[in-house]
Design an enzyme around this catalytic site. Sequence first.
Site, PDB file in Angstrom:
ATOM      1  N   GLN A   1       0.849  -1.192   0.000  1.00 18.53           N
ATOM      2  CA  GLN A   1       0.000   0.000   0.000  1.00 18.53           C
ATOM      3  C   GLN A   1       0.884   1.242   0.000  1.00 18.53           C
ATOM      4  OE1 GLN A   1      -3.563  -0.586   2.900  1.00 18.53           O
ATOM      5  NE2 GLN A   1      -1.930  -1.935   3.590  1.00 18.53           N
TER       6      GLN A   1
ATOM      7  N   VAL B   1       3.743   4.046  -0.937  1.00 16.22           N
ATOM      8  CA  VAL B   1       4.048   4.784  -2.178  1.00 16.22           C
ATOM      9  C   VAL B   1       5.504   5.269  -2.165  1.00 16.22           C
ATOM     10  CG1 VAL B   1       1.640   5.481  -2.539  1.00 16.22           C
ATOM     11  CG2 VAL B   1       3.126   6.925  -1.123  1.00 16.22           C
ATOM     12  N   ASP B   2       6.283   4.701  -1.189  1.00 19.45           N
ATOM     13  CA  ASP B   2       7.651   5.222  -0.984  1.00 19.45           C
ATOM     14  C   ASP B   2       8.704   4.557  -1.874  1.00 19.45           C
ATOM     15  OD1 ASP B   2       7.646   3.451   2.209  1.00 19.45           O
ATOM     16  OD2 ASP B   2       8.173   2.709   0.211  1.00 19.45           O
TER      17      ASP B   2
ATOM     18  N   HIS C   1      -1.218   1.489  -4.358  1.00 17.16           N
ATOM     19  CA  HIS C   1      -1.663   2.899  -4.245  1.00 17.16           C
ATOM     20  C   HIS C   1      -0.761   3.856  -5.012  1.00 17.16           C
ATOM     21  CE1 HIS C   1      -3.817   1.720  -0.248  1.00 17.16           C
ATOM     22  NE2 HIS C   1      -4.472   1.321  -1.310  1.00 17.16           N
TER      23      HIS C   1
ATOM     24  N   CYS D   1       2.258  19.023 -17.903  1.00 17.59           N
ATOM     25  CA  CYS D   1       2.547  18.050 -18.969  1.00 17.59           C
ATOM     26  C   CYS D   1       3.249  18.748 -20.136  1.00 17.59           C
ATOM     27  CB  CYS D   1       1.226  17.432 -19.443  1.00 17.59           C
ATOM     28  SG  CYS D   1       1.423  16.307 -20.828  1.00 17.59           S
TER      29      CYS D   1
ATOM     30  N   GLY E   1       2.808  -4.529   8.973  1.00 18.83           N
ATOM     31  CA  GLY E   1       2.829  -3.075   9.151  1.00 18.83           C
ATOM     32  C   GLY E   1       1.666  -2.327   8.548  1.00 18.83           C
ATOM     33  N   THR E   2       0.463  -2.923   8.661  1.00 17.26           N
ATOM     34  CA  THR E   2      -0.704  -2.178   8.192  1.00 17.26           C
ATOM     35  C   THR E   2      -1.815  -2.258   9.230  1.00 17.26           C
ATOM     36  OG1 THR E   2      -2.352  -1.905   6.431  1.00 17.26           O
ATOM     37  CG2 THR E   2      -1.585  -4.156   6.837  1.00 17.26           C
ATOM     38  N   SER E   3      -2.556  -1.150   9.320  1.00 14.34           N
ATOM     39  CA  SER E   3      -3.693  -1.125  10.257  1.00 14.34           C
ATOM     40  C   SER E   3      -4.872  -1.888   9.666  1.00 14.34           C
ATOM     41  CB  SER E   3      -4.092   0.332  10.533  1.00 14.34           C
ATOM     42  OG  SER E   3      -4.398   0.980   9.291  1.00 14.34           O
TER      43      SER E   3
ATOM     44  N   GLU F   1       1.173  -3.719  17.248  1.00 11.99           N
ATOM     45  CA  GLU F   1      -0.140  -3.545  17.891  1.00 11.99           C
ATOM     46  C   GLU F   1      -1.188  -4.450  17.229  1.00 11.99           C
ATOM     47  OE1 GLU F   1       0.670   1.292  18.276  1.00 11.99           O
ATOM     48  OE2 GLU F   1      -1.149   0.555  17.283  1.00 11.99           O
TER      49      GLU F   1
HETATM   50  C1  BV8 Z   1     -11.847   2.690  -3.715  1.00  9.82           C
HETATM   51  C2  BV8 Z   1      -3.037   7.536  -0.809  1.00  9.82           C
HETATM   52  C3  BV8 Z   1     -13.815   2.657  -5.004  1.00  9.82           C
HETATM   53  C4  BV8 Z   1      -2.596   8.749  -0.248  1.00  9.82           C
HETATM   54  C5  BV8 Z   1      -4.390   6.030   0.377  1.00  9.82           C
HETATM   55  C6  BV8 Z   1     -14.764  -1.123   0.838  1.00  9.82           C
HETATM   56  C7  BV8 Z   1     -14.362  -1.445  -0.459  1.00  9.82           C
HETATM   57  C8  BV8 Z   1     -13.778  -0.487  -1.274  1.00  9.82           C
HETATM   58  C9  BV8 Z   1     -13.579   0.827  -0.805  1.00  9.82           C
HETATM   59  C10 BV8 Z   1     -13.982   1.138   0.481  1.00  9.82           C
HETATM   60  C11 BV8 Z   1     -14.563   0.174   1.298  1.00  9.82           C
HETATM   61  N1  BV8 Z   1     -14.829   0.765   2.483  1.00  9.82           N
HETATM   62  C12 BV8 Z   1     -14.426   2.062   2.454  1.00  9.82           C
HETATM   63  C13 BV8 Z   1     -13.930   2.325   1.241  1.00  9.82           C
HETATM   64  C14 BV8 Z   1     -13.415   3.623   0.818  1.00  9.82           C
HETATM   65  C15 BV8 Z   1     -11.917   3.775   1.072  1.00  9.82           C
HETATM   66  C16 BV8 Z   1     -11.492   3.218   2.399  1.00  9.82           C
HETATM   67  O1  BV8 Z   1     -10.996   2.115   2.480  1.00  9.82           O
HETATM   68  N2  BV8 Z   1     -11.657   4.033   3.431  1.00  9.82           N
HETATM   69  C17 BV8 Z   1     -11.235   3.622   4.754  1.00  9.82           C
HETATM   70  C18 BV8 Z   1     -10.503   4.765   5.447  1.00  9.82           C
HETATM   71  C19 BV8 Z   1     -12.493   3.189   5.509  1.00  9.82           C
HETATM   72  N3  BV8 Z   1     -11.177   3.155   0.006  1.00  9.82           N
HETATM   73  C20 BV8 Z   1     -10.922   3.885  -1.087  1.00  9.82           C
HETATM   74  O2  BV8 Z   1     -11.323   5.026  -1.251  1.00  9.82           O
HETATM   75  C21 BV8 Z   1     -10.104   3.224  -2.167  1.00  9.82           C
HETATM   76  N4  BV8 Z   1     -10.786   3.430  -3.393  1.00  9.82           N
HETATM   77  O3  BV8 Z   1     -12.104   1.654  -3.216  1.00  9.82           O
HETATM   78  O4  BV8 Z   1     -12.582   3.280  -4.698  1.00  9.82           O
HETATM   79  C22 BV8 Z   1     -14.043   2.852  -6.446  1.00  9.82           C
HETATM   80  C23 BV8 Z   1     -14.209   1.721  -7.255  1.00  9.82           C
HETATM   81  C24 BV8 Z   1     -14.473   1.911  -8.598  1.00  9.82           C
HETATM   82  C25 BV8 Z   1     -14.547   3.202  -9.141  1.00  9.82           C
HETATM   83  C26 BV8 Z   1     -14.349   4.320  -8.322  1.00  9.82           C
HETATM   84  C27 BV8 Z   1     -14.095   4.149  -6.965  1.00  9.82           C
HETATM   85  C28 BV8 Z   1      -8.739   3.875  -2.305  1.00  9.82           C
HETATM   86  C29 BV8 Z   1      -7.893   3.533  -1.139  1.00  9.82           C
HETATM   87  C30 BV8 Z   1      -6.503   4.175  -1.302  1.00  9.82           C
HETATM   88  C31 BV8 Z   1      -6.512   5.484  -0.617  1.00  9.82           C
HETATM   89  N5  BV8 Z   1      -5.202   6.065  -0.633  1.00  9.82           N
HETATM   90  N6  BV8 Z   1      -3.280   6.676   0.322  1.00  9.82           N
HETATM   91  C32 BV8 Z   1      -1.151   8.661   0.087  1.00  9.82           C
HETATM   92  O5  BV8 Z   1      -0.614   7.593   0.446  1.00  9.82           O
HETATM   93  O6  BV8 Z   1      -0.571   9.721  -0.010  1.00  9.82           O
HETATM   94  S1  BV8 Z   1      -4.717   5.116   1.747  1.00  9.82           S
HETATM   95  C33 BV8 Z   1      -3.537   5.277   2.932  1.00  9.82           C
HETATM   96  O7  BV8 Z   1      -3.850   4.290   3.913  1.00  9.82           O
HETATM   97  C34 BV8 Z   1      -2.120   4.939   2.499  1.00  9.82           C
HETATM   98  O8  BV8 Z   1      -1.999   4.582   1.142  1.00  9.82           O
HETATM   99  C35 BV8 Z   1      -1.765   3.732   3.334  1.00  9.82           C
HETATM  100  O9  BV8 Z   1      -0.974   2.881   2.646  1.00  9.82           O
HETATM  101  C36 BV8 Z   1      -3.105   3.165   3.583  1.00  9.82           C
HETATM  102  C37 BV8 Z   1      -3.195   2.165   4.689  1.00  9.82           C
HETATM  103  O10 BV8 Z   1      -2.568   2.682   5.812  1.00  9.82           O
HETATM  104  P1  BV8 Z   1      -1.416   1.770   6.458  1.00  9.82           P
HETATM  105  O11 BV8 Z   1      -0.380   1.522   5.439  1.00  9.82           O
HETATM  106  O12 BV8 Z   1      -2.019   0.604   7.112  1.00  9.82           O
HETATM  107  O13 BV8 Z   1      -0.803   2.766   7.507  1.00  9.82           O
HETATM  108  P2  BV8 Z   1      -1.349   3.086   8.977  1.00  9.82           P
HETATM  109  O14 BV8 Z   1      -0.598   4.276   9.468  1.00  9.82           O
HETATM  110  O15 BV8 Z   1      -2.833   3.093   8.971  1.00  9.82           O
HETATM  111  O16 BV8 Z   1      -0.910   1.818   9.858  1.00  9.82           O
HETATM  112  C38 BV8 Z   1       0.462   1.584  10.096  1.00  9.82           C
HETATM  113  C39 BV8 Z   1       0.534   0.257  10.842  1.00  9.82           C
HETATM  114  O17 BV8 Z   1       1.911  -0.049  11.017  1.00  9.82           O
HETATM  115  C40 BV8 Z   1      -0.096   0.291  12.207  1.00  9.82           C
HETATM  116  O18 BV8 Z   1      -0.882  -0.873  12.388  1.00  9.82           O
HETATM  117  C41 BV8 Z   1       1.099   0.288  13.169  1.00  9.82           C
HETATM  118  O19 BV8 Z   1       0.816  -0.439  14.357  1.00  9.82           O
HETATM  119  C42 BV8 Z   1       2.113  -0.464  12.370  1.00  9.82           C
HETATM  120  N7  BV8 Z   1       3.516  -0.149  12.675  1.00  9.82           N
HETATM  121  C43 BV8 Z   1       4.026   1.004  13.155  1.00  9.82           C
HETATM  122  N8  BV8 Z   1       5.377   0.859  13.285  1.00  9.82           N
HETATM  123  C44 BV8 Z   1       5.686  -0.385  12.838  1.00  9.82           C
HETATM  124  C45 BV8 Z   1       4.502  -1.037  12.455  1.00  9.82           C
HETATM  125  N9  BV8 Z   1       4.480  -2.289  11.980  1.00  9.82           N
HETATM  126  C46 BV8 Z   1       5.652  -2.934  11.897  1.00  9.82           C
HETATM  127  N10 BV8 Z   1       6.838  -2.386  12.232  1.00  9.82           N
HETATM  128  C47 BV8 Z   1       6.883  -1.115  12.718  1.00  9.82           C
HETATM  129  N11 BV8 Z   1       8.072  -0.577  13.080  1.00  9.82           N
HETATM  130 ZN    ZN Z   2      -0.808  15.759 -21.151  1.00  9.33          ZN
END
Ligand code: BV8
Ligand code: ZN
Length: 259
Positions: free
Chosen positions: A102, A104-105, A133, A165, A205-207, A233
Amino acid sequence: MPDKGLGTARDLLKAGRRVLVLTGAGVSAESGVPTFRGSNGLWKTHRPEQLATPEAFRSDPRLVWEWYSWRRNIVNTCQPNLAHKALAQLTLLNGEARIATQNVDGLHLLALEEASQIADIDPPPKARPLELHGSLFRVQCNNCHVKSNHRGPIDTTSTRALPHCRECGTLLRPDIVWFGEALNAHTLEEAMTCAGAAEVCLVVGTSSAVYPAASLPLLTRRAGGVVIEVNPEATHLTETSHISVRGTAVHIVPEILSQ
Ligand code: BV8
Ligand code: ZN
């Protein structure tokens, strides 16, 4: 209640040929890349709907590019960590192992390039991580629908100074999937196929808060595969994992992948 077994996880990964690895921001945390939802996560200081949606980009492209430029500058100082490297080794040596990230880095891809150079092995096609993503270092023209690599600095001093562009002059956007946008259909289909065929889905490493990425381990489980989670966690996935190992990516991943 999932088993916490590090040893069990290692045995399953040793035996499992078809492995899908799903990673999130936590796999890059120890490289210095901020996560989203943690205590000092990005979403604590910024609201996702303000920055990571097409509407936000339409209403204030300069603010959105400012945020991505700030993240690009941070990531440009980060290197793959031991978890990225262990996962790169896995996909380099096991042609049936895939990474869907997930993030983008670009750190998984960097780790794979480094590993294949060191081993002097051309990576098998499936070794390239599936970037669900998008990438901080690619841009796209919504008019020409062309994506291109872009690692240079972004001038955010005015909308006119933002990247445009060369072909048609349209304002370029980051090649990132924003909330409410569909993932690349081919990439998502490939990830779902791998998830459904995987003997083991290793989730690092994902929530597990964001869909459809968070549905991938559920496909593995439904098809009779094993779900192993690595996270310091508990998460939304923990209760449905067969094994949930508490610990950080750098401490656990090399350990459970050590042959
Ligand atoms: C879509 C881009 C439909 C920005 C991101 C059901 C089905 C489909 C869609 C949905 C659905 N329910 C809800 C939705 C809508 C939405 C969604 O999921 N919302 C959530 C918030 C409820 N989904 C969407 O909008 C998706 N699009 O489905 O469109 C569609 C279909 C057809 C036509 C049109 C539309 C798009 C989702 C992508 C959104 N973009 N990012 C950017 O990155 O700049 S999401 C964003 O969250 C990031 O990309 C990130 O990757 C992603 C997930 O977060 P995590 O990576 O898990 O990061 P987080 O901080 O949350 O957690 C970190 C974890 O690491 C923690 O658990 C922590 O404990 C742990 N950790 C910490 N340190 C460590 C560690 N683990 C290991 N080692 C460590 N040291
Ligand atoms: Zn163009």
